[in-house]
Design an enzyme around this catalytic site. Structure first.
Site, PDB file in Angstrom:
ATOM      1  N   GLU A  46     183.982  20.710  65.472  1.00 21.84           N
ATOM      2  CA  GLU A  46     184.036  20.674  66.939  1.00 21.84           C
ATOM      3  C   GLU A  46     182.629  20.577  67.531  1.00 21.84           C
ATOM      4  O   GLU A  46     182.383  19.800  68.471  1.00 21.84           O
ATOM      5  CB  GLU A  46     184.739  21.938  67.443  1.00 21.84           C
ATOM      6  N   ASP A  50     181.530  17.322  69.678  1.00 28.51           N
ATOM      7  CA  ASP A  50     181.116  17.478  71.071  1.00 28.51           C
ATOM      8  C   ASP A  50     179.842  16.669  71.347  1.00 28.51           C
ATOM      9  O   ASP A  50     179.733  15.977  72.369  1.00 28.51           O
ATOM     10  CB  ASP A  50     180.886  18.964  71.366  1.00 28.51           C
ATOM     11  N   GLU A 121     187.680  17.300  69.840  1.00 30.97           N
ATOM     12  CA  GLU A 121     186.261  17.268  69.467  1.00 30.97           C
ATOM     13  C   GLU A 121     186.090  17.394  67.962  1.00 30.97           C
ATOM     14  O   GLU A 121     185.231  16.713  67.370  1.00 30.97           O
ATOM     15  CB  GLU A 121     185.512  18.380  70.194  1.00 30.97           C
TER      16      GLU A 121
END
Length: 235
Positions: A46, A50, A121
């Site tokens: 994640e 991102d 993400e």
């Protein structure tokens, strides 16, 4: 595992070389905390996803929109906002693939916005590691950047809290109030649920890793539920 993700890989047009990376993208930390199985949760993916998402969106906006920095920042924020990513996750039906702990499963974790947004993400992070930047660019352009026209048409590029305050003051002559509904998790990884109230009525609810983020998501939820338009003549 090949069979489990076959249809999903066709949907996103990505054929993973390492299926374990794809599998890891859907492992919520609650599952790792409760299960004895040897799985790693998706928070590192994640974190990576991102950063890749923000870069791809920034590159697209810079190349296609000759606008001031502030407007481009608003466009980017609207595209990568948790509420938008959660909606994309629902359209891709990511919830069915999530590994959740029993408690999270019972509390409806497969439909929780922040879990779904984080899984998007993490998926981007997995695609980056397995396929590289070009494939990430294709995925993000197709499934995320493609919503920019809809976002602009609905006025969602405007900060949700500012927008809701404008609406509330125009329609009701009051200012929205945000209240903490609940908080959970350890001190280093809190999850907050905030409600936004106009008068005595709760208009929306949002979740986030900070109260500020949860307030923004609550405002966005209120706007979407009530189908409000901009009130200054622009929408």
């Amino acid at each position: 595992m090949d069979k489990k993700y076959r249809d999903f890989e066709k949907l996103i047009s990505v054929k993973f070389k390492n299926k374990n990376l794809l599998d890891q993208a859907f492992v919520h930390k609650s599952y790792v905390n409760e299960a004895s199985k040897n799985k790693e949760h998706n928070e590192r993916l994640e974190f990576l996803g991102d950063a890749v998402l923000e870069l791809v969106v920034t590159e697209f906006l810079f190349a296609n929109y000759n606008r001031p920095e502030g407007e481009l920042t608003n466009f980017r924020s609207a595209l990568v906002r948790g509420a938008n990513l959660a909606e994309i996750a629902r359209k891709l039906n990511l919830g069915q693939y999530l590994y959740l702990g029993k408690g999270e499963e019972k509390s409806g974790g497969r439909q929780k916005g922040y879990i779904l947004a984080n899984s998007v993400e993490a998926l981007i992070g997995a695609i980056f590691l397995d396929q590289g930047y070009k494939k990430c660019h294709e995925f993000i352009t197709k499934f995320i950047v493609s919503y920019l026209g809809e976002i602009l048409a609905k006025g969602l590029d405007v900060d949700p809290k500012s927008r809701l305050q404008e609406i509330a003051q125009s329609k009701f002559n009051v200012t929205p109030i945000y209240k903490l509904i609940s908080e959970s998790g350890p001190d280093h990884s809190k999850i907050f649920v905030m409600g936004v109230f106009i008068g005595e009525e709760k208009f929306g609810e949002g979740t986030g890793s900070s109260k500020q983020q949860a307030e923004q998501n609550a405002a966005a939820d209120a706007i979407e539920k009530k189908k409000y338009k901009m009130v200054d003549g622009r929408r």
